[in-house]
Design a protein around this motif. Structure first.
Motif: not given
Length: 213
Positions: A24-29, A48-54, A57-61, A81-92
């Motif tokens: 389960a690798m963290a995606p880019a932002p 195919k499954r990962d793309k469908a999940l991508h 939307t689960f979280f609202d803004k 280094s950058g912060n968690a958001t720079d690494a795309g962690v919230p999307d992960f």
């Protein structure tokens, strides 16, 4: 001890990072639902499954922004280094919530708890607090052995977010660089040490070893 060092050390030292599968690798932002890039080594069905999940939307803004604030407290930007958001962690984390529904209630409920607690203390939602106020709340939740019963639900939520944040951050290139992890890189080898050759009566030749006997 710096904020980054203390909160990260607590996660790595006492709680560990193996909370999601190793693949389960963290995606880019995420910029849009159309920018999906499959992780290496995924099968066609997994892609195919990962793309469908991508595309879901689960979280609202508000939830995603609140989560981003919390993630960046856990892994803030520093000189290395950058912060968690720079690494795309919230999307992960959102992807994990969709991929593993057991995380949905704890995460969504935890965000609501955090906002209610912030309202109680400061009459503002967590993301609207000052940096100092946000950090003070995070520190109340970051150390389970020191936490009061009043914040037990928040402690459980923070622990979950912290584990997911560290897992997400350290499965990105930014995280690898932060750890100075080199992976399987080739080493330079200049032959058998001379003292070993002398011990066994060999002299080194670039093409083969020749015995003195």
């Amino acid at each position: 001890m710096k904020r980054r060092e203390s909160l990260k050390a607590l996660s790595l030292g006492s709680l560990g990072m193996a909370v999601v599968p190793a693949n389960a690798m963290a995606p880019a932002p995420k910029k849009s639902k159309d920018d999906y890039q499959p992780a290496p080594g995924r099968t066609d069905e997994e892609i195919k499954r990962d793309k469908a999940l991508h595309e879901q939307t689960f979280f609202d803004k508000h939830e995603l922004e609140t989560l981003a604030v919390l993630c960046n407290i856990i892994v803030p930007k520093d000189e290395k280094s950058g912060n968690a958001t720079d690494a795309g962690v919230p999307d992960f984390i959102e992807f994990i919530a969709k991929d593993m529904p057991r995380y949905q209630l704890p995460l969504r409920g935890g965000i609501k708890w955090l906002d209610n607690y912030s309202d109680k203390l400061h009459e503002k939602k967590f993301k609207a607090l000052s940096d100092k106020q946000q950090l003070a709340i995070a520190e109340k939740l970051a150390y389970p052995e020191e936490a009061t019963p009043e914040v037990s639900q928040g402690v459980a939520f923070f622990s979950t977010v912290r584990d997911l944040t560290l897992t997400g951050f350290y499965t990105t290139k930014m995280g690898f660089d932060d750890l100075e992890y080199k992976g399987n890189t080739p080493n330079f080898w200049d032959g058998v040490p001379q003292d070993v050759l002398d011990k066994y009566g060999f002299e080194y030749d670039p093409l083969y070893f020749k015995s003195d006997e």
